[in-house]
Motif scaffolding. Sequence first.
Motif, short mmCIF file in Angstrom:
data_model
loop_
_atom_site.label_atom_id
_atom_site.label_comp_id
_atom_site.label_asym_id
_atom_site.label_seq_id
_atom_site.Cartn_x
_atom_site.Cartn_y
_atom_site.Cartn_z
N ALA A 20 -19.19 -6.72 -13.54
CA ALA A 20 -18.00 -6.19 -12.87
C ALA A 20 -17.62 -4.81 -13.42
O ALA A 20 -17.24 -3.91 -12.66
CB ALA A 20 -16.83 -7.16 -13.02
N ALA A 21 -17.74 -4.63 -14.72
CA ALA A 21 -17.42 -3.33 -15.31
C ALA A 21 -18.41 -2.26 -14.84
O ALA A 21 -18.02 -1.12 -14.56
CB ALA A 21 -17.43 -3.43 -16.83
N ALA A 22 -19.68 -2.62 -14.72
CA ALA A 22 -20.68 -1.67 -14.25
C ALA A 22 -20.41 -1.29 -12.79
O ALA A 22 -20.48 -0.11 -12.42
CB ALA A 22 -22.08 -2.26 -14.40
N TRP A 23 -20.11 -2.27 -11.95
CA TRP A 23 -19.77 -2.01 -10.55
C TRP A 23 -18.57 -1.08 -10.46
O TRP A 23 -18.56 -0.12 -9.69
CB TRP A 23 -19.43 -3.33 -9.84
N THR A 24 -17.54 -1.39 -11.23
CA THR A 24 -16.32 -0.59 -11.18
C THR A 24 -16.57 0.84 -11.62
O THR A 24 -16.09 1.79 -11.00
CB THR A 24 -15.24 -1.23 -12.07
N THR A 25 -17.36 1.01 -12.65
CA THR A 25 -17.66 2.36 -13.14
C THR A 25 -18.45 3.16 -12.12
O THR A 25 -18.10 4.31 -11.83
CB THR A 25 -18.44 2.27 -14.47
N THR A 32 -15.14 9.48 -6.96
CA THR A 32 -14.71 10.76 -7.55
C THR A 32 -15.57 11.90 -7.03
O THR A 32 -15.03 12.96 -6.64
CB THR A 32 -14.80 10.68 -9.08
N ALA A 33 -16.87 11.72 -7.01
CA ALA A 33 -17.76 12.78 -6.51
C ALA A 33 -17.51 13.07 -5.03
O ALA A 33 -17.46 14.23 -4.62
CB ALA A 33 -19.21 12.38 -6.73
N ALA A 34 -17.31 12.01 -4.25
CA ALA A 34 -17.10 12.21 -2.81
C ALA A 34 -15.74 12.85 -2.51
O ALA A 34 -15.61 13.58 -1.53
CB ALA A 34 -17.21 10.88 -2.09
N VAL A 92 -6.82 7.42 5.51
CA VAL A 92 -7.98 6.91 6.25
C VAL A 92 -9.26 7.44 5.62
O VAL A 92 -10.23 6.71 5.43
CB VAL A 92 -7.88 7.27 7.75
N PHE A 93 -9.26 8.73 5.27
CA PHE A 93 -10.42 9.32 4.61
C PHE A 93 -10.71 8.63 3.28
O PHE A 93 -11.86 8.34 2.95
CB PHE A 93 -10.21 10.82 4.40
N ALA A 94 -9.66 8.37 2.51
CA ALA A 94 -9.84 7.68 1.22
C ALA A 94 -10.43 6.29 1.42
O ALA A 94 -11.33 5.88 0.68
CB ALA A 94 -8.52 7.60 0.48
N ALA A 95 -9.96 5.57 2.42
CA ALA A 95 -10.49 4.23 2.69
C ALA A 95 -11.96 4.30 3.10
O ALA A 95 -12.78 3.48 2.66
CB ALA A 95 -9.67 3.55 3.77
N GLY A 99 -15.06 2.69 1.02
CA GLY A 99 -15.96 1.75 1.70
C GLY A 99 -17.41 2.18 1.65
O GLY A 99 -18.30 1.39 1.33
N TRP A 100 -17.65 3.46 1.96
CA TRP A 100 -19.03 3.94 1.94
C TRP A 100 -19.60 4.04 0.53
O TRP A 100 -20.80 3.84 0.33
CB TRP A 100 -19.15 5.29 2.65
N SER A 101 -18.75 4.31 -0.45
CA SER A 101 -19.26 4.33 -1.82
C SER A 101 -19.63 2.93 -2.27
O SER A 101 -20.60 2.74 -3.01
CB SER A 101 -18.26 4.97 -2.77
N ALA A 102 -18.88 1.92 -1.81
CA ALA A 102 -19.26 0.54 -2.12
C ALA A 102 -20.60 0.19 -1.47
O ALA A 102 -21.44 -0.47 -2.08
CB ALA A 102 -18.17 -0.43 -1.65
N CYS A 103 -20.80 0.66 -0.24
CA CYS A 103 -22.09 0.42 0.42
C CYS A 103 -23.22 1.14 -0.31
O CYS A 103 -24.32 0.60 -0.45
CB CYS A 103 -22.02 0.88 1.87
N LEU A 104 -22.95 2.36 -0.80
CA LEU A 104 -23.96 3.11 -1.53
C LEU A 104 -24.33 2.41 -2.83
O LEU A 104 -25.52 2.28 -3.16
CB LEU A 104 -23.46 4.52 -1.82
N VAL A 105 -23.33 1.95 -3.55
CA VAL A 105 -23.60 1.25 -4.82
C VAL A 105 -24.38 -0.02 -4.56
O VAL A 105 -25.32 -0.36 -5.29
CB VAL A 105 -22.28 0.97 -5.57
#
Length: 111
Positions: A20-25, A32-34, A92-95, A99-105
């Motif tokens: 969970a810590a690795a996922w969160t990081t 942050t990058a996006a 909306v942009f933040a959401a 969402g897309w960063s979760a898909c990328l990870v």
Amino acid sequence: MFFTSMLTRLAYRWPVLVYAAAWTTILSLTVTAASFAPEVAFVSAISSSSSFSKTCATEGFVRVPLDLPGEMFCFPAHLLGKSKIDQIVPPVFAAVVVGWSACLVRAVGLW
């Protein structure tokens, strides 16, 4: 007694906590990058050395870049004010970014 039972439960869950810590990081770094990429582009566009920061020949007009490199138009400043949609777009942009960063990870395969 309570402390040892809590440590025992924590020891069994240690791999899950690390996961969970690795996922969160990684998710936080991706978000942050996006989210900083547009800000970096904006700051570089308004810097004094940028061609975007030049003024229009007519007073009261604002220079707006177009998609084509080097193409810019000057519009009256009153046409470029804030609108009500400016309140809706950032959340909306933040959401979408989260969402897309979760898909990328997940696509990278953190497991």
